[in-house]
Motif scaffolding. Structure first.
Motif, mmCIF file in Angstrom:
data_model
loop_
_atom_site.group_PDB
_atom_site.id
_atom_site.type_symbol
_atom_site.label_atom_id
_atom_site.label_comp_id
_atom_site.label_asym_id
_atom_site.label_seq_id
_atom_site.Cartn_x
_atom_site.Cartn_y
_atom_site.Cartn_z
ATOM 1 N N TRP A 17 0.827 -1.212 0.000
ATOM 2 C CA TRP A 17 0.000 0.000 0.000
ATOM 3 C C TRP A 17 0.858 1.259 0.000
ATOM 4 O O TRP A 17 0.408 2.332 -0.416
ATOM 5 C CB TRP A 17 -0.950 0.011 1.204
ATOM 6 C CG TRP A 17 -0.259 -0.041 2.538
ATOM 7 C CD1 TRP A 17 -0.026 -1.140 3.308
ATOM 8 C CD2 TRP A 17 0.305 1.065 3.269
ATOM 9 N NE1 TRP A 17 0.647 -0.808 4.466
ATOM 10 C CE2 TRP A 17 0.853 0.547 4.463
ATOM 11 C CE3 TRP A 17 0.393 2.439 3.022
ATOM 12 C CZ2 TRP A 17 1.491 1.342 5.417
ATOM 13 C CZ3 TRP A 17 1.027 3.242 3.969
ATOM 14 C CH2 TRP A 17 1.558 2.695 5.150
ATOM 15 N N SER A 18 2.121 1.129 0.453
ATOM 16 C CA SER A 18 2.995 2.306 0.545
ATOM 17 C C SER A 18 3.780 2.579 -0.728
ATOM 18 O O SER A 18 4.470 3.604 -0.820
ATOM 19 C CB SER A 18 3.986 2.116 1.707
ATOM 20 O OG SER A 18 4.904 1.059 1.432
ATOM 21 N N ALA A 21 4.605 5.920 -2.721
ATOM 22 C CA ALA A 21 5.629 6.843 -2.229
ATOM 23 C C ALA A 21 6.911 6.761 -3.036
ATOM 24 O O ALA A 21 7.633 7.757 -3.181
ATOM 25 C CB ALA A 21 5.924 6.551 -0.752
ATOM 26 N N TYR A 150 12.696 9.494 -1.171
ATOM 27 C CA TYR A 150 11.494 9.318 -1.992
ATOM 28 C C TYR A 150 11.016 10.617 -2.641
ATOM 29 O O TYR A 150 9.851 10.746 -2.978
ATOM 30 C CB TYR A 150 10.377 8.693 -1.150
ATOM 31 C CG TYR A 150 10.734 7.317 -0.669
ATOM 32 C CD1 TYR A 150 10.948 6.275 -1.567
ATOM 33 C CD2 TYR A 150 10.882 7.051 0.683
ATOM 34 C CE1 TYR A 150 11.294 5.010 -1.138
ATOM 35 C CE2 TYR A 150 11.234 5.779 1.128
ATOM 36 C CZ TYR A 150 11.442 4.770 0.220
ATOM 37 O OH TYR A 150 11.787 3.518 0.645
ATOM 38 N N THR A 181 4.587 12.400 0.770
ATOM 39 C CA THR A 181 5.256 11.166 1.184
ATOM 40 C C THR A 181 5.725 11.258 2.630
ATOM 41 O O THR A 181 5.562 10.312 3.406
ATOM 42 C CB THR A 181 6.448 10.867 0.262
ATOM 43 O OG1 THR A 181 5.958 10.620 -1.052
ATOM 44 C CG2 THR A 181 7.216 9.652 0.750
ATOM 45 N N ILE A 184 3.082 10.441 5.073
ATOM 46 C CA ILE A 184 2.819 9.025 5.365
ATOM 47 C C ILE A 184 3.562 8.630 6.636
ATOM 48 O O ILE A 184 2.995 8.056 7.571
ATOM 49 C CB ILE A 184 3.254 8.132 4.199
ATOM 50 C CG1 ILE A 184 2.489 8.483 2.925
ATOM 51 C CG2 ILE A 184 3.046 6.656 4.555
ATOM 52 C CD1 ILE A 184 2.989 7.766 1.678
ATOM 53 N N ASP A 273 -2.045 6.751 7.566
ATOM 54 C CA ASP A 273 -0.853 6.578 6.728
ATOM 55 C C ASP A 273 -1.209 5.937 5.389
ATOM 56 O O ASP A 273 -0.719 6.361 4.330
ATOM 57 C CB ASP A 273 0.222 5.771 7.451
ATOM 58 C CG ASP A 273 -0.303 4.468 8.041
ATOM 59 O OD1 ASP A 273 -1.514 4.214 7.967
ATOM 60 O OD2 ASP A 273 0.524 3.693 8.577
ATOM 61 N N GLU A 274 -2.097 4.941 5.414
ATOM 62 C CA GLU A 274 -2.514 4.313 4.155
ATOM 63 C C GLU A 274 -3.327 5.277 3.300
ATOM 64 O O GLU A 274 -3.184 5.305 2.072
ATOM 65 C CB GLU A 274 -3.334 3.056 4.450
ATOM 66 C CG GLU A 274 -2.528 1.951 5.118
ATOM 67 C CD GLU A 274 -3.300 0.654 5.225
ATOM 68 O OE1 GLU A 274 -4.175 0.424 4.370
ATOM 69 O OE2 GLU A 274 -3.020 -0.117 6.153
ATOM 70 N N ALA A 277 -0.981 7.544 1.533
ATOM 71 C CA ALA A 277 -0.373 6.893 0.362
ATOM 72 C C ALA A 277 -1.340 6.893 -0.816
ATOM 73 O O ALA A 277 -0.932 7.089 -1.969
ATOM 74 C CB ALA A 277 0.042 5.461 0.711
ATOM 75 N N GLN A 278 -2.622 6.703 -0.523
ATOM 76 C CA GLN A 278 -3.641 6.752 -1.582
ATOM 77 C C GLN A 278 -3.728 8.161 -2.166
ATOM 78 O O GLN A 278 -3.904 8.338 -3.381
ATOM 79 C CB GLN A 278 -4.988 6.316 -1.027
ATOM 80 C CG GLN A 278 -5.049 4.845 -0.647
ATOM 81 C CD GLN A 278 -6.269 4.499 0.187
ATOM 82 O OE1 GLN A 278 -7.160 5.331 0.395
ATOM 83 N NE2 GLN A 278 -6.328 3.273 0.673
ATOM 84 N N GLN A 280 -1.229 10.242 -2.299
ATOM 85 C CA GLN A 280 -0.036 10.384 -3.134
ATOM 86 C C GLN A 280 -0.280 9.821 -4.524
ATOM 87 O O GLN A 280 0.111 10.419 -5.530
ATOM 88 C CB GLN A 280 1.152 9.665 -2.485
ATOM 89 C CG GLN A 280 2.437 9.719 -3.263
ATOM 90 C CD GLN A 280 3.016 11.119 -3.313
ATOM 91 O OE1 GLN A 280 2.532 11.977 -4.079
ATOM 92 N NE2 GLN A 280 4.020 11.373 -2.499
#
Length: 297
Positions: A17-18, A21, A150, A181, A184, A273-274, A277-278, A280
């Motif tokens: 899921w990350s 990034a 990243y 990023t 996250i 955090d997830e 990432a979504q 991003q």
């Protein structure tokens, strides 16, 4: 009897899921270079995305191993459950991480052979920052590490492998993409402040405290949009980049959720955090589409 594990189990252990990034900075950079009229080697660019993601997977598993060995991850922690849940032994995750590193390094050497020795410098810098990330996180430097690993490095590195020359102007993208990023990690570390204290480490979120951390996270959600709009106004980015506004709602939703931390504690940040990432993924894809559209329009 050893537990049988599927490919899916091993994949989940890498925290896929990350991956936006690491993949999105490369994709956005390729789009930007295309808009600027550069001659791009798209095959190398796409290969770079896969190789950077491999390094990311290696870094995630390495971080989980180090967090477990350092007492950061325990049965009551939210993240890094591949070991503490008993699904994998620590030595298995360590070995898996080393295998992923080896494959990523091999891919990096292929890129060096295709593009030149300069690529090696970017790869070495990224590998060092990845390997030392746990130590840097434990000493309040994790946010800086993530921003460099990243955002800055993959953008500069991608500009070189795709065009044959380092294009410093791609760093205009490092602020919006890099801040999301970092968000996250920052939401993760803010959530885990109390649990990280008992492990004896010191994250940046711990240094500034929960209230300031939530404010910083909100800025990491808002500033990217302000930055892009400002760059459009001064002519650094094409007008089509205003399309990123379509991702504003999830960004503000994330910020509102983070502000609940002051009342509800760590449970308010579970899953943020997830969701970051979504964000991003959505933000960066919109940027990429904007650059392609502007170049072809």
């Amino acid at each position: 009897m050893s537990q049988k594990r599927t490919f899916k189990d091993w994949l989940i252990a890498t925290r896929p899921w990350s991956f936006p990034a690491s993949a999105m900075p490369v994709l956005v950079t390729l789009g930007y270079l295309f808009w600027k009229g550069m001659e791009i080697n798209w095959a190398i660019g796409i290969f770079t995305i896969f190789n950077v993601v491999l390094f990311h997977a290696a870094g995630n598993t390495w971080s989980d191993y180090k967090d477990y060995k350092s007492g950061v991850d325990r049965e009551d922690t939210v993240g890094g459950l591949s070991i503490v849940s008993g699904q994998f032994e620590a030595r298995q995750i360590k070995r898996f991480s080393m295998i992923l590193f080896a494959v990523a390094v091999a891919g990096g050497l292929v890129l060096v052979g295709l593009t030149g020795v300069e690529t090696l410098y970017f790869g070495l810098a990224g590998a060092i920052l990845t390997l030392f990330y746990p130590w840097l996180k434990y000493h309040a430097l994790g946010d800086l590490d993530i921003f460099l690993t990243y955002s800055v490095l993959p953008m500069l590195g991608t500009s070189f492998v795709a065009t044959g020359q380092v294009q410093p102007d791609v760093l205009v993208l490092s602020v919006p993409v890099g801040l999301i990023t970092v968000g996250i990690l920052h939401s993760n570390n803010t959530r885990d402040i109390e649990q990280d204290k008992r492990a004896g480490i010191k994250t940046f979120a711990m240094c500034v405290g929960g209230k300031v951390s939530t404010i910083l996270y909100c800025l990491e959600m808002v500033v990217p949009f302000v930055w892009v709009i400002g760059c459009v106004i001064v002519g650094l980015l094409p007008g089509w980049c205003i399309l990123v506004i379509a991702a504003a709602k999830p960004a503000f939703d994330n910020a509102r959720q983070a502000l609940k931390y002051n009342r509800e504690g760590m449970k308010a940040l579970v899953g943020v955090d997830e969701k970051t990432a979504q964000l991003q993924l959505a933000f960066s894809v919109l940027m990429f589409v904007s650059f392609i559209t502007a170049a072809l329009w």
